[in-house]
Write a protein that holds these residues in place. Structure first.
Motif, short mmCIF file in Angstrom:
data_model
loop_
_atom_site.label_atom_id
_atom_site.label_comp_id
_atom_site.label_asym_id
_atom_site.label_seq_id
_atom_site.Cartn_x
_atom_site.Cartn_y
_atom_site.Cartn_z
N SER A 52 0.55 -0.84 0.00
CA SER A 52 -0.11 0.23 0.15
C SER A 52 0.64 1.21 0.13
N SER A 53 0.51 2.17 -0.27
CA SER A 53 0.90 4.09 -0.31
C SER A 53 1.73 4.55 0.82
N SER A 54 0.79 3.43 2.04
CA SER A 54 1.95 3.92 3.23
C SER A 54 2.53 2.70 3.77
N GLY A 55 2.73 1.62 3.13
CA GLY A 55 3.75 0.47 2.94
C GLY A 55 2.71 -0.28 4.40
N GLY A 56 1.83 -0.08 4.90
CA GLY A 56 1.15 -0.43 6.42
C GLY A 56 0.36 -1.63 5.93
N SER A 57 0.02 -1.50 4.77
CA SER A 57 -0.53 -3.07 4.28
C SER A 57 -0.09 -3.66 2.89
N THR A 58 0.35 -4.92 3.00
CA THR A 58 1.14 -6.07 2.25
C THR A 58 0.26 -7.12 1.60
N TYR A 59 0.56 -7.58 0.43
CA TYR A 59 -0.09 -9.11 -0.36
C TYR A 59 0.28 -9.75 -0.92
N TYR A 60 0.38 -11.25 -0.52
CA TYR A 60 1.35 -11.78 -0.83
C TYR A 60 0.10 -12.54 -1.87
N ALA A 61 0.94 -13.38 -3.08
CA ALA A 61 -0.08 -14.41 -3.48
C ALA A 61 0.17 -15.91 -2.53
N ASP A 62 -0.27 -16.84 -2.54
CA ASP A 62 -0.37 -17.91 -1.44
C ASP A 62 0.78 -18.53 -2.45
N SER A 63 0.94 -18.50 -3.78
CA SER A 63 2.22 -19.67 -4.58
C SER A 63 3.66 -19.08 -3.88
N VAL A 64 3.85 -17.21 -3.46
CA VAL A 64 5.18 -16.70 -2.98
C VAL A 64 4.92 -16.45 -2.12
N LYS A 65 3.91 -16.61 -0.78
CA LYS A 65 3.92 -16.36 0.18
C LYS A 65 5.09 -16.92 1.14
N ASP A 66 5.96 -16.58 2.23
CA ASP A 66 6.59 -17.22 2.86
C ASP A 66 8.22 -16.95 1.96
N ARG A 67 7.74 -17.26 0.54
CA ARG A 67 9.53 -16.61 0.10
C ARG A 67 9.74 -15.60 -0.20
N PHE A 68 8.93 -15.16 -0.70
CA PHE A 68 9.01 -13.39 -1.42
C PHE A 68 8.54 -11.99 -0.34
N THR A 69 9.73 -10.88 -0.50
CA THR A 69 9.24 -10.07 0.53
C THR A 69 8.87 -8.65 -0.29
N ILE A 70 7.57 -7.96 -0.33
CA ILE A 70 7.93 -6.55 -0.94
C ILE A 70 8.22 -5.21 0.40
N SER A 71 8.97 -4.87 -0.07
CA SER A 71 9.51 -3.47 0.69
C SER A 71 9.51 -2.24 -0.81
N SER A 72 9.16 -0.97 0.27
CA SER A 72 9.28 0.23 -0.08
C SER A 72 10.44 1.22 0.86
N ASP A 73 11.09 2.23 0.13
CA ASP A 73 11.87 2.65 0.05
C ASP A 73 10.80 4.21 -0.63
N ASN A 74 9.84 4.92 0.21
CA ASN A 74 9.38 5.80 -0.34
C ASN A 74 10.57 7.31 -0.46
N ALA A 75 12.01 7.50 -0.03
CA ALA A 75 13.16 8.60 0.00
C ALA A 75 13.33 7.86 -1.48
N LYS A 76 13.58 6.36 -2.41
CA LYS A 76 13.99 6.98 -3.02
C LYS A 76 13.10 6.44 -4.77
N ASN A 77 11.65 6.33 -3.75
CA ASN A 77 11.01 6.18 -4.78
C ASN A 77 10.74 4.07 -5.43
N THR A 78 11.94 3.45 -4.67
CA THR A 78 11.11 2.66 -5.32
C THR A 78 11.50 1.47 -4.14
N VAL A 79 10.62 0.64 -5.06
CA VAL A 79 9.61 -0.43 -4.72
C VAL A 79 11.09 -2.03 -4.90
#
Length: 125
Positions: A52-79
């Motif tokens: 989410s825009s705030s970084g407070g909510s994340t979603y993972y497809a079941d097929s990647v859960k526990d293997r993939f991690t999403i994160s955001s660096d708002n200072a760098k405008n990069t996910v």
């Protein structure tokens, strides 16, 4: 101009790791949810992960859960999408996309406003 630049793809052996980056410009990054989607040859596009825009909510497809991690660096405008324990079935072109609606991110991305060009991830067995 709005730009989403995905990078970090490559060839990796099964069990390995890659980190994808999505660099955004041309819109107010803090107001947008960012998602990762993938499309394998001959298959429909599928949602992989969203933040989410705030970084407070994340979603993972079941097929990647526990293997993939999403994160955001708002200072760098990069996910980022950290992908561990990769499997051959993770092979696909990975795209990042942006929309003001986090809920649009939770599907197959059909309603996402902005899309970047993809980056190819190939996992060999």
């Amino acid at each position: 101009d709005v730009q989403l630049q995905a990078s970090g793809g490559g060839l990796v052996q099964a069990g390995g790791s890659l980190r994808l980056s999505c660099a955004a410009s041309g819109f107010t990054f803090d107001d947008y949810a960012i998602g990762w989607f993938r499309q394998a040859p001959g298959k429909e596009r599928e949602g992989v992960s969203c933040i989410s825009s705030s970084g407070g909510s994340t979603y993972y497809a079941d097929s990647v859960k526990d293997r993939f991690t999403i994160s955001s660096d708002n200072a760098k405008n990069t996910v980022y999408l950290q992908m561990n324990s990769l499997k051959p079935e993770d092979t696909a072109v990975y795209y990042c996309a942006a929309d003001v609606s986090y809920f649009y991110c939770l599907g197959d991305g059909s309603y996402m406003d902005y899309w970047g060009k993809g980056t190819l991830v190939t996992v060999s067995s």
